[in-house]
Motif scaffolding. Sequence first.
Motif, PDB file in Angstrom:
ATOM      1  N   ILE A   1       0.854  -1.191   0.000  1.00  0.00           N
ATOM      2  CA  ILE A   1       0.000   0.000   0.000  1.00  0.00           C
ATOM      3  C   ILE A   1       0.885   1.235   0.000  1.00  0.00           C
ATOM      4  O   ILE A   1       1.777   1.387   0.842  1.00  0.00           O
ATOM      5  N   PHE A   2       0.613   2.139  -0.951  1.00  0.00           N
ATOM      6  CA  PHE A   2       1.245   3.453  -0.986  1.00  0.00           C
ATOM      7  C   PHE A   2       0.195   4.470  -0.532  1.00  0.00           C
ATOM      8  O   PHE A   2      -0.752   4.766  -1.270  1.00  0.00           O
ATOM      9  N   GLY A  45       4.470   2.519   1.929  1.00  0.00           N
ATOM     10  CA  GLY A  45       5.176   3.600   1.267  1.00  0.00           C
ATOM     11  C   GLY A  45       4.300   4.809   1.024  1.00  0.00           C
ATOM     12  O   GLY A  45       3.119   4.857   1.388  1.00  0.00           O
ATOM     13  N   PHE A  46       4.908   5.810   0.373  1.00  0.00           N
ATOM     14  CA  PHE A  46       4.242   7.060   0.012  1.00  0.00           C
ATOM     15  C   PHE A  46       4.028   7.070  -1.488  1.00  0.00           C
ATOM     16  O   PHE A  46       4.966   6.865  -2.267  1.00  0.00           O
ATOM     17  N   GLY A  47       2.788   7.321  -1.905  1.00  0.00           N
ATOM     18  CA  GLY A  47       2.451   7.382  -3.317  1.00  0.00           C
ATOM     19  C   GLY A  47       2.077   8.796  -3.716  1.00  0.00           C
ATOM     20  O   GLY A  47       1.067   9.331  -3.230  1.00  0.00           O
ATOM     21  N   LEU A  48       2.878   9.401  -4.575  1.00  0.00           N
ATOM     22  CA  LEU A  48       2.661  10.791  -5.002  1.00  0.00           C
ATOM     23  C   LEU A  48       1.991  10.812  -6.368  1.00  0.00           C
ATOM     24  O   LEU A  48       2.473  10.185  -7.305  1.00  0.00           O
ATOM     25  N   SER A  49       0.908  11.579  -6.457  1.00  0.00           N
ATOM     26  CA  SER A  49       0.143  11.617  -7.699  1.00  0.00           C
ATOM     27  C   SER A  49       0.970  12.159  -8.857  1.00  0.00           C
ATOM     28  O   SER A  49       0.997  11.580  -9.936  1.00  0.00           O
ATOM     29  N   SER A  50       1.646  13.274  -8.636  1.00  0.00           N
ATOM     30  CA  SER A  50       2.515  13.859  -9.659  1.00  0.00           C
ATOM     31  C   SER A  50       3.434  14.855  -8.964  1.00  0.00           C
ATOM     32  O   SER A  50       2.984  15.605  -8.084  1.00  0.00           O
ATOM     33  N   ALA A  80      12.812   8.670   5.682  1.00  0.00           N
ATOM     34  CA  ALA A  80      13.433   8.568   7.004  1.00  0.00           C
ATOM     35  C   ALA A  80      12.732   7.534   7.870  1.00  0.00           C
ATOM     36  O   ALA A  80      13.350   6.921   8.750  1.00  0.00           O
ATOM     37  N   ALA A  81      11.434   7.324   7.602  1.00  0.00           N
ATOM     38  CA  ALA A  81      10.659   6.324   8.341  1.00  0.00           C
ATOM     39  C   ALA A  81      10.777   4.937   7.716  1.00  0.00           C
ATOM     40  O   ALA A  81      10.095   4.004   8.144  1.00  0.00           O
ATOM     41  N   GLY A  82      11.625   4.812   6.686  1.00  0.00           N
ATOM     42  CA  GLY A  82      11.851   3.512   6.064  1.00  0.00           C
ATOM     43  C   GLY A  82      10.798   3.122   5.045  1.00  0.00           C
ATOM     44  O   GLY A  82      10.650   1.932   4.726  1.00  0.00           O
ATOM     45  N   LYS A  83      10.092   4.107   4.513  1.00  0.00           N
ATOM     46  CA  LYS A  83       9.023   3.828   3.568  1.00  0.00           C
ATOM     47  C   LYS A  83       9.521   3.899   2.120  1.00  0.00           C
ATOM     48  O   LYS A  83      10.442   4.663   1.803  1.00  0.00           O
ATOM     49  N   LEU A  84       8.897   3.110   1.265  1.00  0.00           N
ATOM     50  CA  LEU A  84       9.133   3.227  -0.170  1.00  0.00           C
ATOM     51  C   LEU A  84       8.493   4.504  -0.692  1.00  0.00           C
ATOM     52  O   LEU A  84       7.535   5.025  -0.104  1.00  0.00           O
ATOM     53  N   PHE A  85       8.980   4.987  -1.823  1.00  0.00           N
ATOM     54  CA  PHE A  85       8.405   6.181  -2.443  1.00  0.00           C
ATOM     55  C   PHE A  85       8.137   5.897  -3.914  1.00  0.00           C
ATOM     56  O   PHE A  85       9.043   5.546  -4.671  1.00  0.00           O
TER      57      PHE A  85
END
Length: 347
Positions: free
Chosen positions: A137-138, A149-154, A170-175
């Motif tokens: 899940i992003f 992770g973090f999912g950025l739209s654009s 920094a929190a160890g998340k995927l981007f």
Amino acid sequence: MQEEILEGMAFIGEEFTPQNVEIVIENGRISEITERKTTSTQWIVPAFFNAHTHIGDTVGMDTKIDRPLAELVAPPNGLKHRLLRETPARRLVSAMQDTIAFMKATGTLGFADFREGGTSGVDLLNQAADPSVGMVIFGRDGGEFSARGFGLSSAKGTKEEEETVRLAKAAGKLFAVHAGEAGVKDIDVAFSLEPDLIIHATHFTGAHIREAADCDIPIVICPRSNWLLGATADSRRPPVREMLDAGCRVFLGTDNAMFVAPDMFAEAAFLQTIYKIDSGNILRMMTDGFSLLGRRNRIEAGGPADLLLLDGGYPGRWTQDPRTSLLNRVGSRGITRVISGWNTNSL
């Protein structure tokens, strides 16, 4: 110890080589593969990973495409975002459960989802989860800290965006980030954020392809969505062949469940027809997304028993190329059973 023996033509190893075999499964893993003659018409295939979805959008299934892409899907006020805000939580969970069940029935045992709605949105997807189907899940709007992770739209290049990416890493998340879907203006800023995954890359140039290859950033392509939503009408966009030739890792996804059914066989058949990509590369695209879960899904001794069993009787009698027939003639309608060795769900 739980043991099962399968017989049939299996698509083996890194090249998905079709071989008549006997496969022994012990406790969710393949313990032995033996080549042997068989009268079975069963085909045995590694299960798929859908590397980009928005399954919450199921609540707007087959909404009419009657406006530009940004007005349909861009946050915060695109049509899909208004629908998501207006839909009760219980209905969202039910819709996502139905789509996960559809994906599993059509051969998918893992997926990566961009989940809107912050922490509560991530929680709703976890409520919908099937423990036999792996999830990445992003999240966004704070949801990234309770997700994988973090999912950025654009990418827009703002300081706030840069800080959000920094904190997530920094929190160890995927981007992961959408880039190059509707044009080129967001691509360079997306690379500057050093993503772990790029979605779409529809309008990548040769320089962008080389950068993705040099930095070993996987690219997820979603060709049916790109065509349906008007991001391309050109078999050179996305430049799939150039990506493969440059050594990019390319994954396959189906994108927005509002507009595109999350059937990986259908995505593969479209990719092969329009982009003329060979079946072996497409099968890699359909399975390599499992790396986002730290897994590898091939039919090989010691590997996970995440498998599809299909009726290969008709094509098996006539085919000159089983891998192509698998994608273009058997498809999801040929699935007779889905076997999951994966019993631990993951954010």
